[in-house]
Structure formats: structure tokens, C-alpha cells
Design an enzyme around this catalytic site. Sequence first.
Site, PDB file in Angstrom:
ATOM      1  N   SER A  25       0.845  -1.200   0.000  1.00 13.81           N
ATOM      2  CA  SER A  25       0.000   0.000   0.000  1.00 13.81           C
ATOM      3  C   SER A  25       0.882   1.252   0.000  1.00 13.81           C
ATOM      4  O   SER A  25       1.993   1.224   0.539  1.00 13.81           O
ATOM      5  CB  SER A  25      -0.863  -0.034   1.266  1.00 13.81           C
ATOM      6  OG  SER A  25      -2.053   0.664   1.100  1.00 13.81           O
ATOM      7  N   CYS A  28       3.483   7.092   2.879  1.00  9.97           N
ATOM      8  CA  CYS A  28       4.275   8.324   2.944  1.00  9.97           C
ATOM      9  C   CYS A  28       5.423   8.140   3.925  1.00  9.97           C
ATOM     10  O   CYS A  28       5.221   7.685   5.053  1.00  9.97           O
ATOM     11  CB  CYS A  28       3.422   9.477   3.475  1.00  9.97           C
ATOM     12  SG  CYS A  28       2.235  10.084   2.301  1.00  9.97           S
ATOM     13  N   ALA A  60       2.194   8.472  -1.891  1.00  6.22           N
ATOM     14  CA  ALA A  60       1.504   9.529  -2.637  1.00  6.22           C
ATOM     15  C   ALA A  60       2.556  10.466  -3.217  1.00  6.22           C
ATOM     16  O   ALA A  60       3.318  11.081  -2.470  1.00  6.22           O
ATOM     17  CB  ALA A  60       0.571  10.283  -1.703  1.00  6.22           C
ATOM     18  N   TYR A 191      -8.056  14.137   0.087  1.00  2.10           N
ATOM     19  CA  TYR A 191      -7.188  14.916  -0.798  1.00  2.10           C
ATOM     20  C   TYR A 191      -8.001  15.425  -1.996  1.00  2.10           C
ATOM     21  O   TYR A 191      -9.209  15.229  -2.069  1.00  2.10           O
ATOM     22  CB  TYR A 191      -5.954  14.082  -1.173  1.00  2.10           C
ATOM     23  CG  TYR A 191      -5.146  13.724   0.067  1.00  2.10           C
ATOM     24  CD1 TYR A 191      -4.641  14.738   0.883  1.00  2.10           C
ATOM     25  CD2 TYR A 191      -4.963  12.410   0.467  1.00  2.10           C
ATOM     26  CE1 TYR A 191      -3.935  14.443   2.044  1.00  2.10           C
ATOM     27  CE2 TYR A 191      -4.260  12.108   1.633  1.00  2.10           C
ATOM     28  CZ  TYR A 191      -3.756  13.129   2.417  1.00  2.10           C
ATOM     29  OH  TYR A 191      -3.069  12.842   3.577  1.00  2.10           O
ATOM     30  N   GLY A 345      -0.197  -2.293   4.497  1.00  5.71           N
ATOM     31  CA  GLY A 345       0.594  -1.117   4.833  1.00  5.71           C
ATOM     32  C   GLY A 345       1.455  -1.356   6.054  1.00  5.71           C
ATOM     33  O   GLY A 345       2.619  -1.738   5.972  1.00  5.71           O
ATOM     34  N   ARG A 346       0.857  -1.188   7.225  1.00  4.32           N
ATOM     35  CA  ARG A 346       1.653  -1.255   8.448  1.00  4.32           C
ATOM     36  C   ARG A 346       2.256  -2.634   8.680  1.00  4.32           C
ATOM     37  O   ARG A 346       3.395  -2.752   9.140  1.00  4.32           O
ATOM     38  CB  ARG A 346       0.783  -0.816   9.636  1.00  4.32           C
ATOM     39  CG  ARG A 346       0.477   0.681   9.581  1.00  4.32           C
ATOM     40  CD  ARG A 346      -0.669   1.074  10.477  1.00  4.32           C
ATOM     41  NE  ARG A 346      -1.935   0.524  10.020  1.00  4.32           N
ATOM     42  CZ  ARG A 346      -3.114   0.763  10.585  1.00  4.32           C
ATOM     43  NH1 ARG A 346      -3.170   1.559  11.634  1.00  4.32           N
ATOM     44  NH2 ARG A 346      -4.215   0.226  10.110  1.00  4.32           N
TER      45      ARG A 346
HETATM   46  C1  LIG Z   1       2.903   5.822   7.540  1.00  2.00           C
HETATM   47  C2  LIG Z   1       1.713   5.719   6.639  1.00  2.00           C
HETATM   48  C3  LIG Z   1       1.724   6.421   5.430  1.00  2.00           C
HETATM   49  C4  LIG Z   1       0.642   6.333   4.554  1.00  2.00           C
HETATM   50  N1  LIG Z   1       0.696   6.972   3.338  1.00  2.00           N
HETATM   51  C5  LIG Z   1      -0.299   6.799   2.441  1.00  2.00           C
HETATM   52  C6  LIG Z   1      -0.206   7.337   1.127  1.00  2.00           C
HETATM   53  O1  LIG Z   1       0.801   7.921   0.729  1.00  2.00           O
HETATM   54  N2  LIG Z   1      -1.261   7.160   0.294  1.00  2.00           N
HETATM   55  C7  LIG Z   1      -2.381   6.457   0.677  1.00  2.00           C
HETATM   56  O2  LIG Z   1      -3.310   6.314  -0.115  1.00  2.00           O
HETATM   57  N3  LIG Z   1      -2.478   5.919   1.906  1.00  2.00           N
HETATM   58  C8  LIG Z   1      -1.465   6.041   2.778  1.00  2.00           C
HETATM   59  N4  LIG Z   1      -1.528   5.440   3.995  1.00  2.00           N
HETATM   60  C9  LIG Z   1      -2.620   4.489   4.257  1.00  2.00           C
HETATM   61  C10 LIG Z   1      -2.132   3.064   3.909  1.00  2.00           C
HETATM   62  O3  LIG Z   1      -1.797   2.947   2.535  1.00  2.00           O
HETATM   63  C11 LIG Z   1      -3.182   2.012   4.254  1.00  2.00           C
HETATM   64  O4  LIG Z   1      -4.322   2.236   3.479  1.00  2.00           O
HETATM   65  C12 LIG Z   1      -3.542   2.052   5.728  1.00  2.00           C
HETATM   66  O5  LIG Z   1      -2.385   2.110   6.538  1.00  2.00           O
HETATM   67  C13 LIG Z   1      -4.389   0.843   6.110  1.00  2.00           C
HETATM   68  O6  LIG Z   1      -3.704  -0.346   5.803  1.00  2.00           O
HETATM   69  P1  LIG Z   1      -2.878  -1.143   6.948  1.00  2.00           P
HETATM   70  O7  LIG Z   1      -3.838  -1.455   8.048  1.00  2.00           O
HETATM   71  O8  LIG Z   1      -2.390  -2.382   6.228  1.00  2.00           O
HETATM   72  O9  LIG Z   1      -1.769  -0.280   7.404  1.00  2.00           O
HETATM   73  C14 LIG Z   1      -0.485   5.537   4.896  1.00  2.00           C
HETATM   74  C15 LIG Z   1      -0.499   4.871   6.124  1.00  2.00           C
HETATM   75  C16 LIG Z   1       0.590   4.939   6.979  1.00  2.00           C
HETATM   76  C17 LIG Z   1       0.558   4.162   8.254  1.00  2.00           C
END
Ligand SMILES: Cc1cc2nc3c(=O)[nH]c(=O)nc-3n(C[C@H](O)[C@H](O)[C@H](O)COP(=O)(O)O)c2cc1C
Length: 390
Positions: A25, A28, A60, A191, A345-346
Site C-alpha cells: 500500500s 508516505c 503519494a 485529498y 501497509g503497516r
Molecule cells: C505511515 C503511513 C503512510 C501512509 N501513506 C499513504 C499514502 O501515501 N497514500 C495512501 O493512499 N495511503 C497512505 N496510507 C494508508 C495506507 O496505505 C493504508 O491504506 C492504511 O495504513 C491501512 O492499511 P494497513 O492497516 O495495512 O496499514 C499511509 C499509512 C501509513 C501508516
Amino acid sequence: MTSTVKLFEPLTIRGVTLSNRIVVSPLCMYSAVEGLAQPWHFAHLSTFARGKAGIVVTEASAVEARGRITPACLGIWTDAQAEALRPVVEFIDSMGCVAGMQLAHAGRKASTRPPFSARGPIPLSDEDAAEDGAPWQTVAPSALPVADGWHVPAELDTAGLDTIKQAFVDAARRAIGVGFRVLELHMAHGYLLHSFLSPLGNQRDDEYGGDLAGRMRFPLEVTAAVRAAIGDEIPLFARISAIDGREGGWTMEDSVVFAGKMAAAGADVIDCSSGGIGGAPRFRSDDLGKPLNADSARAPGFQVPFSRQVRSETDIKSMAVGVIIDPHQAEEILQSGGADLVALGREIMHDPFWPLHAAEMLGVDPDYGMWPKQYTWAVDRRAQIKALNR
Ligand SMILES: Cc1cc2nc3c(=O)[nH]c(=O)nc-3n(C[C@H](O)[C@H](O)[C@H](O)COP(=O)(O)O)c2cc1C
């Protein structure tokens, strides 16, 4: 490799074949300098390629300078910014993975501080501002701040909309020019493009506002323009906030209508996130397990119902994201028709080798043959330990 395990079943979308259904995912990192990728970005993104994720998506990446969330976000508005990413794209390719870029414009949520220093907008007149760089004028469908204390964005006129549409097109061409093979349009989390869709961000009375058709117009125009620019071979994803989760906001019914229109405009996959139209941070680990609301992290798979509904009620593919942690959970999401792809993501930041560990756990790679050859000795050792414990 063919497999009855869906997570590792290859998937072809247009001209690109993914070796598995696991997507990193967008994340940032707040570590760019003037939009340029740094060694950190190389290390961060290439780690996931060593772990053999199907697609490694960048954070992003702003299509114009004022579209950055913070001064430390990646940009793709210059050729130099694209070139800085070429080595990591080549590395991702060399691992048999696909490099994807998330194209973004932060709109009224731009000009904020990197979270390592503080949160929220860069103060307009404050000595703290200097540390994070100068604030800049944000833009949006309507001159509505995200919340109290946020910058008041300038309302975009039609010339302004054309400029931004062109910026998305130019950015898409640049990304493809350095080898990215998947693009994702960021239409979520409050956004710019999300704020056009949501009645909570868009109060225009021209053809780009008003009813659902009016609010969808600009995001659909951007999608069609990007598709026209990139040709037929490149998969185009769009991340949406399937619900605002707020009174008077964007709903799941709107998302289903929008997904159908996005397919017609040239999108291939709807990546189903949620929330973010307001100012509050969306993901806080201390929220895990607390009752659902639109602005907090939630239970495992909490957004899967959105992706399942998009997939079952439209002809477009869908991707699920949000607290997908366990390989069996991911496999169940795919097997039960909840999504075509899963994004992590995380959890994958915590374990960049998650796909390889999942392959072992699900019996796809019992002999560690999928691991990078450079790590043969490490996996040999692991195989020995496994044999001893049998
Ligand atoms: C540190 C961090 C940065 C993120 N940056 C973005 C990003 O650039 N674009 C986006 O669409 N979502 C961003 N997200 C959201 C993640 O892509 C993801 O949708 C969200 O963390 C839920 O998934 P997870 O539970 O697997 O972490 C970010 C999340 C985290 C924790």
C-alpha cells in the site's frame, strides 16, 4: 508459478502480469527533499521487492508542488524527480515484482507538517513554520478549510482545473517513462480528487459540483485524460474513500456508481479505503479494537465489505486494504470474493518479507525457492531448523 492458493495466483491486468495478489500500500515516508527520492526511498521500496510483493507502490507522489501533503513528500512534477526513482524501479523489476506509483494532489490537505515534528497545517505566521518550510496556498473545489485552524484553500476555477488535469497527465507519462508499470490515482483520504467527490468538500455551483454527476466530473475527467495518455497496456488503479462516514458525506451507494463510471473512464481496479474528509488523523494504532468510526483504525479487514460490494455490483476489479495482517485472512478475503488484490501497509512495514512468509505458511513455497538467491544460506539454515523440529 500456478497455485490453488489464490494469494499466489498470477493476475494479468492489461499488459502486466503480477506474480501474486499482494500489493504494498502507498506509505508516505516524509523523507524526500524538494520532491526528490532519497536513499531512504530506495532502501524502503526495494525491501518490499526482496520480499516479493506483487506490486510495490510508491507513497503519494505529488503531481505539482502545491499538491504535496508536506514539504517532505515525494514529487513527480519534474523529470529529475522521476529519474531519481529509476534505480529503485529497475531493482523492483529485477526481483520479478512490478513497480507502481500513486499519483496524488493533496488539495486542501496540503501544506502540512511532517508528522515527525508535529501534525496539522504549517502555521501561516509562526517561527515554528521555518523548521518545516514555508506554508503555501492550498487549492480545492471550494474555499472550505478541512477543519478549524486549517488553511483556507483557494477555489479552483476552470483554468485551474485544466492545469491540474494536465499535471496528472504529465506525471503519469513521467512515471511510465522511468519504468513504472502500474499507476494509482489517489482519490481518497480527503485529498483533492476525494474533496471533489464528497459533498463535504465540494459546494460548487458550476458543472463540477452539485449533484453526484457534477461532483464526479473532475475525477472522471482526470481518469480519462490519464488513460488516454498512458495507452492500453498500463493498469490504472484508483484509491477511493468508499465512505466518508460522516453525516451528509459520500456513501457506499455513491462509490458503486462511481466505480462503474471509473471503469468506463479507463480505470481497472478500485482500491477501497475510507474516511479522511475531515482533519483528524485516520490511523492510530491505539484505536485498534475500538468501535468503528470513520476516523480511526479498526478491526482486521474492516474495509473488506467495501471492496466486496464494488466487486460484486460492478464489472471492475477491486483491492482490499486495512488491517490485513494474517496470510490466512488475506487468502480468505480473495477466496470469498472480497477482492482481487490485497494491499498491506503497516504489517508489511513490520515484516517486509511478509509475502515470502505467507508463501511458506500457505504451503506454496515449502523449500524457500522464492527467496532471493543471495539469501540461500539464511533459508538453508531455516530449513535445517524446521527439519530438526519435525
Ligand atoms: C505511515 C503511513 C503512510 C501512509 N501513506 C499513504 C499514502 O501515501 N497514500 C495512501 O493512499 N495511503 C497512505 N496510507 C494508508 C495506507 O496505505 C493504508 O491504506 C492504511 O495504513 C491501512 O492499511 P494497513 O492497516 O495495512 O496499514 C499511509 C499509512 C501509513 C501508516
